[in-house]
Design an enzyme around this catalytic site. Sequence first.
Site, PDB file in Angstrom:
ATOM      1  N   SER A 128       4.588   7.159   2.235  1.00 46.08           N
ATOM      2  CA  SER A 128       5.312   5.735   2.795  1.00 46.08           C
ATOM      3  C   SER A 128       4.704   4.610   1.914  1.00 46.08           C
ATOM      4  O   SER A 128       3.297   4.458   1.592  1.00 46.08           O
ATOM      5  CB  SER A 128       4.876   5.422   4.182  1.00 46.08           C
ATOM      6  OG  SER A 128       5.123   6.659   4.812  1.00 46.08           O
ATOM      7  N   ASN A 158       0.807  -1.180  -0.077  1.00 43.61           N
ATOM      8  CA  ASN A 158      -0.191   0.095   0.058  1.00 43.61           C
ATOM      9  C   ASN A 158       0.967   1.321  -0.042  1.00 43.61           C
ATOM     10  O   ASN A 158       1.890   1.415   0.498  1.00 43.61           O
ATOM     11  CB  ASN A 158      -0.746   0.180   1.272  1.00 43.61           C
ATOM     12  CG  ASN A 158      -1.772   1.327   1.196  1.00 43.61           C
ATOM     13  OD1 ASN A 158      -2.647   1.400   0.301  1.00 43.61           O
ATOM     14  ND2 ASN A 158      -2.031   1.775   2.416  1.00 43.61           N
ATOM     15  N   ASP A 211      -2.763   0.768   7.604  1.00 47.25           N
ATOM     16  CA  ASP A 211      -1.738   1.241   7.358  1.00 47.25           C
ATOM     17  C   ASP A 211      -0.718   1.254   8.543  1.00 47.25           C
ATOM     18  O   ASP A 211       0.116   2.133   9.059  1.00 47.25           O
ATOM     19  CB  ASP A 211      -1.925   3.011   7.685  1.00 47.25           C
ATOM     20  CG  ASP A 211      -2.849   3.696   6.514  1.00 47.25           C
ATOM     21  OD1 ASP A 211      -2.790   2.846   5.118  1.00 47.25           O
ATOM     22  OD2 ASP A 211      -3.871   4.506   6.662  1.00 47.25           O
ATOM     23  N   HIS A 262       0.940   5.457   1.178  1.00 47.40           N
ATOM     24  CA  HIS A 262       0.024   6.149   2.032  1.00 47.40           C
ATOM     25  C   HIS A 262       0.705   7.636   1.990  1.00 47.40           C
ATOM     26  O   HIS A 262       1.939   7.903   2.094  1.00 47.40           O
ATOM     27  CB  HIS A 262      -0.148   5.944   3.676  1.00 47.40           C
ATOM     28  CG  HIS A 262      -0.580   6.568   4.345  1.00 47.40           C
ATOM     29  ND1 HIS A 262      -1.927   6.464   4.330  1.00 47.40           N
ATOM     30  CD2 HIS A 262      -0.358   7.560   5.452  1.00 47.40           C
ATOM     31  CE1 HIS A 262      -2.441   7.567   5.524  1.00 47.40           C
ATOM     32  NE2 HIS A 262      -1.482   7.890   6.002  1.00 47.40           N
TER      33      HIS A 262
HETATM   34  C1  GRF Z   1      -2.555   8.559  -3.204  1.00 48.94           C
HETATM   35  O1  GRF Z   1      -2.322   9.720  -2.780  1.00 48.94           O
HETATM   36  C2  GRF Z   1      -2.263   7.518  -2.223  1.00 48.94           C
HETATM   37  O2  GRF Z   1      -1.306   7.648  -1.183  1.00 48.94           O
HETATM   38  C3  GRF Z   1      -3.415   7.068  -1.406  1.00 48.94           C
HETATM   39  O3  GRF Z   1      -4.525   7.494  -2.183  1.00 48.94           O
HETATM   40  C4  GRF Z   1      -4.009   8.212  -3.219  1.00 48.94           C
HETATM   41  C5  GRF Z   1      -4.346   7.546  -4.575  1.00 48.94           C
HETATM   42  O4  GRF Z   1      -4.005   8.515  -5.680  1.00 48.94           O
HETATM   43  N1  GRF Z   1      -3.636   5.911  -0.876  1.00 48.94           N
HETATM   44  P1  GRF Z   1      -4.184   8.081  -7.258  1.00 48.94           P
HETATM   45  O5  GRF Z   1      -5.419   7.588  -7.397  1.00 48.94           O
HETATM   46  O6  GRF Z   1      -3.219   6.807  -7.647  1.00 48.94           O
HETATM   47  O7  GRF Z   1      -4.114   9.236  -8.185  1.00 48.94           O
END
Ligand code: GRF
Length: 225
Positions: free
Chosen positions: A137, A108, A146, A110
């Site tokens: 991260s 994942n 997370d 974050h």
């Molecule tokens: C990203 O900011 C990621 O960190 C979070 O969700 C967002 C996804 O953005 N988990 P995208 O759809 O890849 O533009």
Amino acid sequence: MPLRIAILASGSGSNAQAFIDKIRQGILDAEIALILSDRADAYVLERARQASIAAHLLKPKDYPCREDHDLALCAILNDAGVEAVVLAGYMRLLSATMFRAFPKPILNIHPALLPSFPGAHGARDALAYGVKISGCSVHFVEEKMDAGPLIIQAALPVLPDDDAQCLLERIHPLEHRIYPQAVQWLAQGRLECRGRKVRLKPSPNMRLAQPRPDCLIEPPLEDGF
Ligand code: GRF
């Protein structure tokens, strides 16, 4: 053999696009078996179609409970021979059923420096707290949100006039570099998990990318990322 990944996303899919691009450029040794979303209007599904990648829509409300939904999800992943799952803005918590039925790596990203500011609004919460440094991260996913072992983090300064949108606009390009890099390390079998600590095994032929003065990335990115 490239690593067969599935990308799960609920939104725009700019991270999914970064994976598509890095694979096309021959930098990331992976293939995207499928892109799956829980939302019919997620632009990531359009990105999948444009890239001729199998696109799946799995609506939670079509299932009586979370476990049934997650079993259906795992059936899709296992039928497609998926070896690792990349969560990229997938706004659902995975159940214990999922981890049992798909016992392979799940990663994942974050938009904050974990373990600070977990949850759906990492960047906004970090700003509201008044942090001076934030970032993003990539971590292995465990049942708790997370909270899994960290693979790579990128840090950047928070500017005095930042709102959540401006901060996210600076974090996103970093996400697009560190996330494919983390998956490349996974594809190369270079991530060794010991408890909470993830060790990156060195590779003698790897050259480091040119560091940028405006951010700190650890472990450092390698050529191409
Ligand atoms: C990203 O900011 C990621 O960190 C979070 O969700 C967002 C996804 O953005 N988990 P995208 O759809 O890849 O533009």
